[in-house]
Design a protein around this motif. Structure first.
Motif, short mmCIF file in Angstrom:
data_model
loop_
_atom_site.label_atom_id
_atom_site.label_comp_id
_atom_site.label_asym_id
_atom_site.label_seq_id
_atom_site.Cartn_x
_atom_site.Cartn_y
_atom_site.Cartn_z
N ALA A 159 40.50 41.37 29.84
CA ALA A 159 39.24 41.95 30.32
C ALA A 159 39.51 43.07 31.32
O ALA A 159 38.87 44.12 31.29
CB ALA A 159 38.37 40.86 30.95
N LEU A 160 40.48 42.86 32.21
CA LEU A 160 40.87 43.91 33.15
C LEU A 160 41.47 45.10 32.41
O LEU A 160 41.23 46.26 32.78
CB LEU A 160 41.87 43.37 34.17
N ALA A 161 42.25 44.82 31.35
CA ALA A 161 42.82 45.91 30.55
C ALA A 161 41.71 46.73 29.88
O ALA A 161 41.79 47.95 29.81
CB ALA A 161 43.77 45.34 29.50
N ALA A 180 32.23 35.64 31.99
CA ALA A 180 32.62 34.39 31.34
C ALA A 180 34.06 33.99 31.59
O ALA A 180 34.38 32.80 31.70
CB ALA A 180 32.36 34.49 29.84
N LYS A 181 34.96 34.96 31.70
CA LYS A 181 36.38 34.65 31.65
C LYS A 181 37.19 34.99 32.90
O LYS A 181 38.28 34.46 33.10
CB LYS A 181 37.03 35.37 30.45
N VAL A 182 36.71 35.89 33.74
CA VAL A 182 37.49 36.31 34.90
C VAL A 182 37.12 35.45 36.10
O VAL A 182 35.93 35.35 36.46
CB VAL A 182 37.26 37.80 35.22
N GLY A 187 54.11 40.75 38.24
CA GLY A 187 54.39 42.02 37.58
C GLY A 187 53.91 42.03 36.14
O GLY A 187 53.31 43.02 35.67
N ARG A 188 54.15 40.94 35.42
CA ARG A 188 53.72 40.87 34.03
C ARG A 188 52.20 40.88 33.92
O ARG A 188 51.62 41.51 33.02
CB ARG A 188 54.28 39.61 33.37
N ALA A 189 51.53 40.20 34.85
CA ALA A 189 50.06 40.19 34.85
C ALA A 189 49.51 41.60 35.09
O ALA A 189 48.57 42.03 34.40
CB ALA A 189 49.55 39.24 35.92
N ILE A 190 50.09 42.32 36.03
CA ILE A 190 49.65 43.68 36.29
C ILE A 190 49.92 44.57 35.09
O ILE A 190 49.11 45.45 34.74
CB ILE A 190 50.32 44.23 37.57
N ALA A 191 51.04 44.37 34.42
CA ALA A 191 51.38 45.16 33.23
C ALA A 191 50.32 44.97 32.14
O ALA A 191 49.90 45.94 31.49
CB ALA A 191 52.76 44.77 32.70
N ILE A 192 49.88 43.73 31.93
CA ILE A 192 48.85 43.49 30.91
C ILE A 192 47.53 44.14 31.33
O ILE A 192 46.86 44.78 30.52
CB ILE A 192 48.66 41.97 30.71
N ALA A 193 47.17 44.00 32.60
CA ALA A 193 45.93 44.60 33.08
C ALA A 193 45.95 46.12 32.97
O ALA A 193 44.92 46.75 32.73
CB ALA A 193 45.68 44.18 34.53
N MET A 194 47.14 46.72 33.12
CA MET A 194 47.25 48.17 33.06
C MET A 194 47.47 48.70 31.65
O MET A 194 47.52 49.90 31.44
CB MET A 194 48.41 48.63 33.96
N ALA A 195 47.61 47.81 30.66
CA ALA A 195 47.89 48.25 29.29
C ALA A 195 46.76 49.10 28.72
O ALA A 195 46.98 49.90 27.80
CB ALA A 195 48.13 47.04 28.39
N GLY A 196 45.56 48.95 29.27
CA GLY A 196 44.45 49.75 28.78
C GLY A 196 44.64 51.24 29.00
O GLY A 196 44.07 52.06 28.27
N THR A 197 45.45 51.60 30.00
CA THR A 197 45.65 53.03 30.30
C THR A 197 46.39 53.76 29.19
O THR A 197 45.87 54.76 28.66
CB THR A 197 46.38 53.18 31.65
N PRO A 198 47.61 53.35 28.81
CA PRO A 198 48.28 54.08 27.72
C PRO A 198 47.57 53.96 26.38
O PRO A 198 47.62 54.88 25.56
CB PRO A 198 49.67 53.44 27.67
N ILE A 199 46.87 52.82 26.15
CA ILE A 199 46.12 52.69 24.90
C ILE A 199 44.99 53.70 24.86
O ILE A 199 44.72 54.32 23.82
CB ILE A 199 45.58 51.25 24.75
N LEU A 247 45.38 35.10 29.68
CA LEU A 247 45.24 36.29 28.86
C LEU A 247 43.79 36.79 28.71
O LEU A 247 43.56 38.01 28.80
CB LEU A 247 45.86 36.06 27.48
N PRO A 248 42.79 35.92 28.46
CA PRO A 248 41.43 36.45 28.34
C PRO A 248 40.98 37.23 29.57
O PRO A 248 40.36 38.29 29.46
CB PRO A 248 40.58 35.19 28.12
N ALA A 249 41.31 36.72 30.75
CA ALA A 249 40.92 37.41 31.98
C ALA A 249 41.70 38.71 32.16
O ALA A 249 41.14 39.75 32.53
CB ALA A 249 41.15 36.50 33.19
#
Length: 406
Positions: A33-35, A202-204, A152-164, A28-30
């Motif tokens: 960070a992408l999100a 630090a995290k990715v 798929g779930r990992a990509i969804a978390i990374a892409m969550a920054g877009t709708p936010i 999740l931290p990594a």
């Protein structure tokens, strides 16, 4: 540690294999960070639209010219994504990611202090260049962090920054710009980006690029089974979205709620957040079904806008359904592309970035032509035609591109 254990550890790191004990654990931290990187990218892209009058007055140019700051950003992404990704295939991934993210700290700082429209325009072009590189990396990066059944779930978390960014970031940035000045808003984004650079360092995790001489040619990737259907569906779906989203203000005038565009966009944004959450939960098991449902819901929303688009309640309901459908669409298309392209994911994603920006520009052009020629009443029906085409191609791409769940 024995030499056997050391060799196994090195293989796990370099070959991106996940230990059995971590098979169901998301980093999740990594991923967050992408999100955050996606959040900053979208905010940088769209914020001038919310600060149009303030920036026009400060830079002593027309609002139409300030609007071109968004256009030049899209052009930078469009021109840079494929060639930069092709040239940097052999680079290690984290340094490349840090270059893309650091670029936003520089261009937003330049934007914050510039009194020259020309310098601001150049900074915005390079912001688009960095965005093109970053978007080509994010989905593949997220997918490499996890085993196959969690991609798929990992990509969804990374892409969550877009709708936010669309639902919360841009309204907040616009408010801060009005309260403290638009330069402060861009300065804060630059500071936020510097913090993100430390976070990523630090995290990715780092991953190797393609071995020299073993990169993927564009033609080879483009002709892989399933790639072209995914790119086509992405093109027509995003084109349909941007025809309606770009001209949502004039579309609301005949309904009598043009003064409530903030509420309409809030409804869209909240529904989009719900959409990406649903997609994140189900995508690894039901990708094809989710693409079909997303496209169908968007088509039904367009149909409702065409039939009863003069009723405010129907407009709000349709916008909610549209937002629900669109929220997870980027995740769906990028995940389908990552699964189809395999090791050539970054090159394939650069094509996705190019197609996406063509659709954004095309939405503005096609929507403008429809507005001048037929009025806003033509929007829902044009959108519906595009979405029917997307449904047909998705239906046909059962073996490659959008395969049936196993």
């Amino acid at each position: 540690m024995s030499s056997t254990s050391m060799n196994r550890s090195a293989c796990l790191q370099e070959c991106n294999q996940v230990p059995v004990s971590n098979q169901d654990r998301l980093p999740l931290p990594a991923l967050l960070a992408l999100a955050m990187a996606a959040f900053i990218t979208i905010l940088t892209e769209a914020l001038p639209a919310g600060l149009l009058p303030l920036m026009a007055q400060s830079l002593t140019v027309s609002e139409a010219l300030v609007g071109q700051l968004v256009t030049i950003y899209a052009i930078g992404s469009l021109l840079a994504a494929i060639p930069l990704t092709a040239v940097t295939q052999s680079w290690r991934r984290r340094p490349l990611l840090l270059i893309a993210i650091s670029g936003f700290a520089v261009v937003n700082a330049v934007t914050a202090v510039s009194d020259s429209y020309t310098i601001t325009l150049v900074a915005r072009f390079f912001a688009g260049v960095f965005a093109g590189l970053l978007w080509a990396l994010v989905a593949g990066y997220a997918a490499r962090m996890v085993p196959e059944h969690l991609k798929g779930r990992a990509i969804a978390i990374a892409m969550a920054g877009t709708p936010i960014a669309l639902s919360l970031g841009i309204p907040a940035g616009t408010f801060l710009g009005a309260a403290w000045g638009w330069r402060v808003t861009f300065g804060l984004m630059s500071i936020l980006t510097v913090i993100l650079v430390v976070w990523v360092t630090a995290k990715v995790p780092d991953f190797p690029g393609q071995a020299r001489g073993k990169g993927f040619a564009l033609r080879t990737v483009f002709t892989l089974p399933g790639i072209r259907p995914i790119l086509f569906v992405t093109l027509v779906y995003v084109l349909a979205h941007n025809i309606l989203y770009t001209y949502i203000a004039p579309f609301l005038v005949p309904v009598g709620i043009a003064d409530r565009i903030d509420l309409v966009l809030l409804v869209f944004g909240v529904a989009a957040l719900l959409g990406i959450w649903i997609v994140g939960v189900l995508i690894d098991r039901r990708l094809r079904e989710l693409v079909l449902i997303s496209t169908t819901l968007f088509a039904l929303a367009a149909l409702a806008l065409g039939l009863v688009g003069n009723v405010p309640a129907a407009v709000y309901a349709s916008v909610a359904v549209w937002g629900l459908a669109f929220g997870g669409s980027a995740t769906l298309f990028q995940t389908a592309l990552a699964k189809t392209a395999g090791e050539a994911t970054d090159v394939a994603q650069s094509m996705m970035v190019t197609v996406w920006n063509i659709a954004i520009a095309g939405g503005g052009i096609v929507g403008g032509i429809l507005l001048e020629t037929f009025s806003v009443s033509a929007f829902p029906w044009s959108v519906l035609v595009l979405l029917v085409a997307a449904l047909v191609v998705t239906g046909v791409a059962r073996s490659h591109g959008f395969p049936s769940s196993r």
